[in-house]
Design a protein around this motif. Sequence first.
Motif, PDB file in Angstrom:
ATOM      1  N   VAL A  11       1.496   4.982   1.013  1.00  0.00           N
ATOM      2  CA  VAL A  11       1.050   6.002   1.963  1.00  0.00           C
ATOM      3  C   VAL A  11       1.176   7.334   1.232  1.00  0.00           C
ATOM      4  N   GLN A  25      -3.638  15.538   5.922  1.00  0.00           N
ATOM      5  CA  GLN A  25      -4.424  14.349   5.540  1.00  0.00           C
ATOM      6  C   GLN A  25      -3.536  13.324   4.850  1.00  0.00           C
ATOM      7  N   ILE A  26      -3.890  12.052   5.096  1.00  0.00           N
ATOM      8  CA  ILE A  26      -3.144  10.938   4.496  1.00  0.00           C
ATOM      9  C   ILE A  26      -4.150   9.939   3.961  1.00  0.00           C
ATOM     10  N   LYS A  27      -3.826   9.319   2.825  1.00  0.00           N
ATOM     11  CA  LYS A  27      -4.650   8.205   2.362  1.00  0.00           C
ATOM     12  C   LYS A  27      -3.757   7.033   1.979  1.00  0.00           C
ATOM     13  N   LEU A  28      -4.336   5.819   2.038  1.00  0.00           N
ATOM     14  CA  LEU A  28      -3.614   4.617   1.623  1.00  0.00           C
ATOM     15  C   LEU A  28      -4.201   4.176   0.293  1.00  0.00           C
ATOM     16  N   GLU A  29      -3.321   3.699  -0.569  1.00  0.00           N
ATOM     17  CA  GLU A  29      -3.786   3.212  -1.880  1.00  0.00           C
ATOM     18  C   GLU A  29      -3.098   1.892  -2.193  1.00  0.00           C
ATOM     19  N   LYS A  30      -3.896   0.873  -2.513  1.00  0.00           N
ATOM     20  CA  LYS A  30      -3.322  -0.420  -2.847  1.00  0.00           C
ATOM     21  C   LYS A  30      -2.536  -0.296  -4.143  1.00  0.00           C
ATOM     22  N   TYR A  48       0.841  -1.202   0.000  1.00  0.00           N
ATOM     23  CA  TYR A  48       0.000   0.000   0.000  1.00  0.00           C
ATOM     24  C   TYR A  48       0.871   1.245   0.000  1.00  0.00           C
ATOM     25  N   LEU A  85      -0.223  16.223  -3.883  1.00  0.00           N
ATOM     26  CA  LEU A  85      -0.049  14.987  -3.099  1.00  0.00           C
ATOM     27  C   LEU A  85       1.272  14.314  -3.462  1.00  0.00           C
ATOM     28  N   LEU A  87      -1.405  14.375   1.530  1.00  0.00           N
ATOM     29  CA  LEU A  87      -2.089  15.412   0.744  1.00  0.00           C
ATOM     30  C   LEU A  87      -1.634  16.806   1.182  1.00  0.00           C
ATOM     31  N   ALA A 115       0.581   5.895   9.112  1.00  0.00           N
ATOM     32  CA  ALA A 115      -0.396   6.962   8.857  1.00  0.00           C
ATOM     33  C   ALA A 115      -1.024   7.404  10.183  1.00  0.00           C
ATOM     34  N   GLU A 123      -0.831   1.486   7.650  1.00  0.00           N
ATOM     35  CA  GLU A 123      -1.883   2.005   8.521  1.00  0.00           C
ATOM     36  C   GLU A 123      -1.297   2.574   9.814  1.00  0.00           C
TER      37      GLU A 123
END
Length: 124
Positions: free
Chosen positions: A48, A118-123, A46, A88, A51, A103, A100
């Motif tokens: 990390v 802000q943070i997002k996870l993306e496969k 994933y 980003l 943004l 983050a 996870e």
Amino acid sequence: MKREKSNEPYFNTVLSSEENDNENFDKNFSSLTLQEKPKLKKPPLYKVIMLNDDYTPMEFVVEMLQTYFSKSQEQATEIMLHIHQKGLGICGLYTFEIAESKAAQVLDKARKNQHPLQIKLEKE
Ligand code: TYC
């Protein structure tokens, strides 16, 4: 030993047409090579992704990248500026639990300092 990318067989099976006889091994046995998929699969990774926002201080972002994503001061500054300019950027690539956890630690630190990061996870 890494096997996934290798063209070598995973195992060899020898089939017999007659009784085993050590002296006549080559005559009595034929060799058959079978290929099987490896049993162990690599876990998915994933990204990390951090943004941009208008309020989190640049120094704070650089510090997070150094502390939680093992970046040098120079690498961290480069990534932070990329996020600042493009909106980003990728902090790192990890298995789900590690991604996870990193983050969560960064967001916890950000909230304690009242930054809206802000943070997002993306496969992958
Ligand atoms: N845009 C922020 C500023 O000008 C800096 C910043 C960079 C914020 C990266 C968030 O993920 C971020 N202070």
